[in-house]
Design a protein around this motif. Structure first.
Motif, PDB file in Angstrom:
ATOM      1  N   LEU A 218       0.806  -1.441   0.037  1.00  0.00           N
ATOM      2  CA  LEU A 218      -0.053  -0.115   0.095  1.00  0.00           C
ATOM      3  C   LEU A 218       0.810   1.322  -0.196  1.00  0.00           C
ATOM      4  N   LEU A 219       1.826   1.366   0.956  1.00  0.00           N
ATOM      5  CA  LEU A 219       2.608   2.607   0.949  1.00  0.00           C
ATOM      6  C   LEU A 219       3.332   2.836  -0.399  1.00  0.00           C
ATOM      7  N   ALA A 220       3.962   1.438  -1.138  1.00  0.00           N
ATOM      8  CA  ALA A 220       4.560   1.673  -2.218  1.00  0.00           C
ATOM      9  C   ALA A 220       3.642   2.538  -3.339  1.00  0.00           C
ATOM     10  N   THR A 221       2.316   2.402  -3.418  1.00  0.00           N
ATOM     11  CA  THR A 221       1.512   2.846  -4.299  1.00  0.00           C
ATOM     12  C   THR A 221       1.463   4.529  -4.251  1.00  0.00           C
ATOM     13  N   PHE A 222       2.009   5.043  -3.080  1.00  0.00           N
ATOM     14  CA  PHE A 222       1.860   6.487  -2.873  1.00  0.00           C
ATOM     15  C   PHE A 222       2.528   7.487  -3.518  1.00  0.00           C
ATOM     16  N   GLY A 223       3.593   6.902  -4.432  1.00  0.00           N
ATOM     17  CA  GLY A 223       4.192   7.628  -5.217  1.00  0.00           C
ATOM     18  C   GLY A 223       5.262   8.636  -4.742  1.00  0.00           C
ATOM     19  N   ASP A 224       5.914   9.064  -5.701  1.00  0.00           N
ATOM     20  CA  ASP A 224       6.996  10.369  -5.532  1.00  0.00           C
ATOM     21  C   ASP A 224       6.325  11.633  -4.666  1.00  0.00           C
ATOM     22  N   SER A 225       7.170  12.381  -4.068  1.00  0.00           N
ATOM     23  CA  SER A 225       6.931  13.547  -3.174  1.00  0.00           C
ATOM     24  C   SER A 225       6.105  14.425  -4.190  1.00  0.00           C
ATOM     25  N   LEU A 226       5.361  15.241  -3.811  1.00  0.00           N
ATOM     26  CA  LEU A 226       4.741  16.481  -4.601  1.00  0.00           C
ATOM     27  C   LEU A 226       5.931  17.254  -5.116  1.00  0.00           C
ATOM     28  N   LEU A 227       7.035  17.326  -4.312  1.00  0.00           N
ATOM     29  CA  LEU A 227       7.984  18.363  -4.880  1.00  0.00           C
ATOM     30  C   LEU A 227       8.834  17.649  -5.786  1.00  0.00           C
ATOM     31  N   HIS A 228       9.028  16.226  -5.705  1.00  0.00           N
ATOM     32  CA  HIS A 228       9.786  15.594  -6.784  1.00  0.00           C
ATOM     33  C   HIS A 228       8.804  15.764  -7.989  1.00  0.00           C
ATOM     34  N   ARG A 229       7.362  15.563  -7.930  1.00  0.00           N
ATOM     35  CA  ARG A 229       6.535  15.550  -9.235  1.00  0.00           C
ATOM     36  C   ARG A 229       6.750  16.838  -9.876  1.00  0.00           C
ATOM     37  N   VAL A 230       6.454  17.866  -9.066  1.00  0.00           N
ATOM     38  CA  VAL A 230       6.614  19.213  -9.601  1.00  0.00           C
ATOM     39  C   VAL A 230       7.748  19.731 -10.333  1.00  0.00           C
ATOM     40  N   ALA A 231       8.708  19.086  -9.700  1.00  0.00           N
ATOM     41  CA  ALA A 231      10.330  19.523 -10.293  1.00  0.00           C
ATOM     42  C   ALA A 231      10.400  18.962 -11.863  1.00  0.00           C
ATOM     43  N   HIS A 232       9.648  17.760 -12.065  1.00  0.00           N
ATOM     44  CA  HIS A 232       9.603  17.231 -13.216  1.00  0.00           C
ATOM     45  C   HIS A 232       8.452  17.096 -14.168  1.00  0.00           C
ATOM     46  N   SER A 233       7.631  18.081 -13.801  1.00  0.00           N
ATOM     47  CA  SER A 233       6.184  17.970 -14.527  1.00  0.00           C
ATOM     48  C   SER A 233       6.251  18.653 -15.948  1.00  0.00           C
ATOM     49  N   PRO A 234       5.384  18.070 -16.844  1.00  0.00           N
ATOM     50  CA  PRO A 234       5.491  18.789 -18.078  1.00  0.00           C
ATOM     51  C   PRO A 234       4.274  19.904 -18.164  1.00  0.00           C
ATOM     52  N   TRP A 235       3.309  19.984 -17.025  1.00  0.00           N
ATOM     53  CA  TRP A 235       2.535  20.998 -16.857  1.00  0.00           C
ATOM     54  C   TRP A 235       2.813  22.485 -16.498  1.00  0.00           C
ATOM     55  N   ARG A 236       2.425  23.364 -17.096  1.00  0.00           N
ATOM     56  CA  ARG A 236       2.649  24.718 -16.507  1.00  0.00           C
ATOM     57  C   ARG A 236       1.334  25.507 -16.260  1.00  0.00           C
ATOM     58  N   PRO A 237       0.883  25.191 -15.170  1.00  0.00           N
ATOM     59  CA  PRO A 237      -0.437  25.473 -14.782  1.00  0.00           C
ATOM     60  C   PRO A 237      -0.405  27.108 -14.296  1.00  0.00           C
ATOM     61  N   LYS A 238      -1.400  27.752 -14.710  1.00  0.00           N
ATOM     62  CA  LYS A 238      -1.737  29.121 -14.634  1.00  0.00           C
ATOM     63  C   LYS A 238      -2.008  29.246 -12.935  1.00  0.00           C
ATOM     64  N   VAL A 239      -2.514  28.463 -12.297  1.00  0.00           N
ATOM     65  CA  VAL A 239      -2.812  28.246 -10.907  1.00  0.00           C
ATOM     66  C   VAL A 239      -2.686  26.668 -10.420  1.00  0.00           C
ATOM     67  N   LEU A 254       3.477   5.284  10.396  1.00  0.00           N
ATOM     68  CA  LEU A 254       3.044   3.925   9.925  1.00  0.00           C
ATOM     69  C   LEU A 254       4.251   3.426   8.903  1.00  0.00           C
ATOM     70  N   ALA A 255       5.154   4.208   8.220  1.00  0.00           N
ATOM     71  CA  ALA A 255       6.345   3.681   7.588  1.00  0.00           C
ATOM     72  C   ALA A 255       7.460   3.297   8.705  1.00  0.00           C
ATOM     73  N   GLY A 256       7.419   3.543  10.058  1.00  0.00           N
ATOM     74  CA  GLY A 256       8.470   3.640  11.060  1.00  0.00           C
ATOM     75  C   GLY A 256       9.374   4.650  10.724  1.00  0.00           C
ATOM     76  N   GLN A 257       8.954   5.824  10.402  1.00  0.00           N
ATOM     77  CA  GLN A 257       9.948   7.060  10.128  1.00  0.00           C
ATOM     78  C   GLN A 257       9.581   8.085  11.151  1.00  0.00           C
ATOM     79  N   PRO A 258      10.799   8.840  11.496  1.00  0.00           N
ATOM     80  CA  PRO A 258      10.365  10.236  12.178  1.00  0.00           C
ATOM     81  C   PRO A 258       9.323  11.216  11.552  1.00  0.00           C
ATOM     82  N   LEU A 259       8.537  11.808  12.365  1.00  0.00           N
ATOM     83  CA  LEU A 259       7.769  12.734  11.759  1.00  0.00           C
ATOM     84  C   LEU A 259       8.855  14.033  11.327  1.00  0.00           C
ATOM     85  N   PRO A 260       8.400  14.858  10.275  1.00  0.00           N
ATOM     86  CA  PRO A 260       9.229  16.041  10.077  1.00  0.00           C
ATOM     87  C   PRO A 260       9.241  16.984  11.025  1.00  0.00           C
ATOM     88  N   THR A 261      10.284  17.894  10.957  1.00  0.00           N
ATOM     89  CA  THR A 261       9.967  19.322  11.968  1.00  0.00           C
ATOM     90  C   THR A 261       9.290  20.204  11.161  1.00  0.00           C
TER      91      THR A 261
END
Length: 371
Positions: A218-239, A254-261
């Motif tokens: 299940l966790l593996a389906t959650f994909g790349d981070s939004l920052l990662h996706r936007v950095a490589h996105s073909p879209w150029r949205p107005k908003v 749930l993934a055994g990781q620490p919370l971000p600060t």
């Protein structure tokens, strides 16, 4: 006259939880945001390791497929989507009207595994149904509580005389479930009919900062981070409307990781704003919304996550791109209101989606009217 995206929804990578059918018929309803004199349907096999063979693709203006048009690729009615690729079908002269739903029927007659998956819960603008038989015509349901998934159909482009700005709804399952896109879409089709295109690039489980782990399927389906996706996105949205940050507080335990600060999250939002501006767009970030109760799936980290949620919201409201949605979604105690709750104490009902979207409209309209 350029080709313009009229509807697009990003497929998820479901390699870790693939769907295998001996045969398949799927019906998908997609509502165009832009009109055009011709249409090109877009299919994907972006995450597949094997080619996919389909025997038929039909397009119609009604769900019973009366007067349906058969779509071809290289003038062949059966076609293959190569592994790791996207495919534009043969363009055809077919009048598309903004706001008038189109229906697609896609059939496969051989056993195949599908991993490019899209879905919705809200059926008002987007809907889907599928059957494990190649001769069936599955029926669409109007139940918003039921998940509706489909494979490999990403959307379509139209041939039109005028270009249009793009609104991108990005982030996580608060967008992917369809409640917010349906509300925003209805607004655009009312106030900006045939003037603005809307795309949905959200991925359920996606985080702002971290790519998905392979800890569980299940966790593996959650994909790349939004920052990662936007950095490589073909879209150029107005908003870009980015509903994000909630899973950064929910998923790490749930993934055994620490919370971000808080500092890490602040830096992430500032980077997201920079990336969107770099692409010529404006960012809108709804606040993370109200606290969740003990019924939510935070486990032992729930109390800490709620504290961080409140602290992050306070900081977000000092930023020019943030929009306060918390008051629209909260009950008197500051928790997610019952009538806004999907029923799992995490996601939004159609009313909740409308409330969140309503909070965005003044800022969204202002940006679009300045186009």
């Amino acid at each position: 006259m350029p080709w313009e995206i009229s509807y697009y929804q990003t497929p998820h990578n479901s390699q870790a939880q693939p769907f295998t059918y001996a045969a398949l018929t799927q019906i998908v309803k997609l509502t165009p945001f832009l009109s055009g004199e011709a249409i090109q349907i877009l299919l994907t096999n972006s995450y597949g390791n094997h080619p996919l063979t389909f025997s038929e693709l039909w397009l119609s203006r009604d769900s019973a497929f009366k007067d349906a048009v058969r779509i071809t690729k290289d003038q062949q009615t059966a076609f293959i989507i190569p592994a790791g690729q996207a495919l534009g079908m043969d363009p055809i002269a077919f009048k598309v009207e903004a706001g008038q739903p189109l229906y697609f029927c896609l059939r496969a007659t051989t056993p195949q595994t599908y991993v490019d998956v899209a879905s919705t819960y809200d059926p008002s603008l987007v809907n889907a149904a599928l059957s494990g038989r190649s001769t069936a015509l599955p029926q669409l349901t109007a139940r918003w509580q039921q998940r509706k998934s489909w494979f490999n159909l990403a959307g379509f482009r139209v041939w039109r005389a005028k270009q249009a700005p793009l609104v991108e709804l990005a982030g996580d399952s608060l967008i992917e479930t369809g409640m917010v896109p349906a509300a925003v879409g209805r607004h655009l089709l009312t106030e900006f009919l045939d003037q603005v295109a809307l795309i949905n690039t959200a991925i359920s489980g996606s985080q702002l900062l971290r790519d998905a782990t392979a800890t569980t399927p299940l966790l593996a389906t959650f994909g790349d981070s939004l920052l990662h996706r936007v950095a490589h996105s073909p879209w150029r949205p107005k908003v870009m409307v980015a509903s994000t940050g909630g899973n950064d507080l929910l998923i790490p335990p749930l993934a055994g990781q620490p919370l971000p600060t808080i500092k890490e999250l602040q830096t992430g939002f500032m980077e997201l704003d920079r990336l969107v501006a770099q692409n010529g767009g404006a960012l809108l970030v709804p606040t993370l919304g109200p606290k969740r109760t003990s019924q939510a799936a935070y486990g032992a980290g729930q109390a800490r996550a709620n504290l961080l949620r409140t602290e992050l919201n306070q900081w977000l409201l000092t930023q020019p791109y943030a929009v306060d949605v918390t008051s629209s979604l909260a009950d008197e105690a500051g928790y997610l209101a019952a009538d806004c709750d999907f029923g799992d104490n995490l996601h939004l009902s159609p009313y909740g989606g409308q409330q969140l979207a309503q909070a965005l409209f003044a800022r969204l309209d202002q940006i679009l009217q300045n186009e």
